[in-house]
Write a protein that holds these residues in place. Structure first.
Motif, mmCIF file in Angstrom:
data_model
loop_
_atom_site.group_PDB
_atom_site.id
_atom_site.type_symbol
_atom_site.label_atom_id
_atom_site.label_comp_id
_atom_site.label_asym_id
_atom_site.label_seq_id
_atom_site.Cartn_x
_atom_site.Cartn_y
_atom_site.Cartn_z
ATOM 1 N N HIS A 1 -94.975 -53.494 10.309
ATOM 2 C CA HIS A 1 -94.782 -53.112 11.709
ATOM 3 C C HIS A 1 -94.732 -51.610 11.893
ATOM 4 O O HIS A 1 -94.313 -50.877 11.002
ATOM 5 C CB HIS A 1 -93.468 -53.713 12.232
ATOM 6 N N ALA A 2 -95.146 -51.179 13.083
ATOM 7 C CA ALA A 2 -95.040 -49.771 13.458
ATOM 8 C C ALA A 2 -93.561 -49.417 13.599
ATOM 9 O O ALA A 2 -92.720 -50.265 13.840
ATOM 10 C CB ALA A 2 -95.769 -49.539 14.780
ATOM 11 N N GLY A 3 -93.285 -48.139 13.429
ATOM 12 C CA GLY A 3 -91.914 -47.677 13.615
ATOM 13 C C GLY A 3 -91.612 -46.465 12.774
ATOM 14 O O GLY A 3 -92.488 -45.914 12.094
ATOM 15 N N GLN B 1 -98.367 -47.429 16.023
ATOM 16 C CA GLN B 1 -98.802 -48.761 16.468
ATOM 17 C C GLN B 1 -100.282 -48.930 16.121
ATOM 18 O O GLN B 1 -101.080 -48.014 16.305
ATOM 19 C CB GLN B 1 -98.602 -48.879 17.979
ATOM 20 N N ARG C 1 -96.725 -58.812 8.557
ATOM 21 C CA ARG C 1 -95.304 -58.469 8.521
ATOM 22 C C ARG C 1 -95.068 -56.968 8.493
ATOM 23 O O ARG C 1 -93.926 -56.531 8.511
ATOM 24 C CB ARG C 1 -94.657 -59.136 7.306
#
Length: 90
Positions: free
Chosen positions: A84-86, A47, A82
């Motif tokens: 994103h963390a993950g 994040q 656009r």
């Protein structure tokens, strides 16, 4: 009837078009020809990671060959928001 003044403009437009085409081709070849890992690789994007951190992590895991090209393309296309963390599998 064409004037002599329109010729430099046409040449400048043609040169600009050729440069844009060359840069687009380079970006496509850079990303399409990226050496995908020999085995499945999972990359965790924390994040709050920025474009540079994401590019560095993908490069370290062998997903990207040229992180600078990734950063440039993300910024030129304006898609920073656009990303994103993950956890991603490649």
């Amino acid at each position: 009837m064409r004037t002599l003044r329109s010729r430099p403009f046409a040449l400048a437009c043609g040169a600009a078009g050729a440069i844009v085409l060359a840069l687009t081709a380079w970006a496509i070849v850079t990303f399409v020809a990226a050496p995908w890992p020999a085995q499945q690789t999972t990359v965790l994007i924390p994040q709050g990671s920025g474009v540079s951190a994401i590019a560095a992590r993908l490069h370290q895991q062998g997903v990207l060959r040229f992180p600078a090209a990734f950063r440039l393309l993300v910024r030129v296309r304006g898609v920073e928001a656009r990303l994103h963390a993950g956890q991603y599998a490649f």
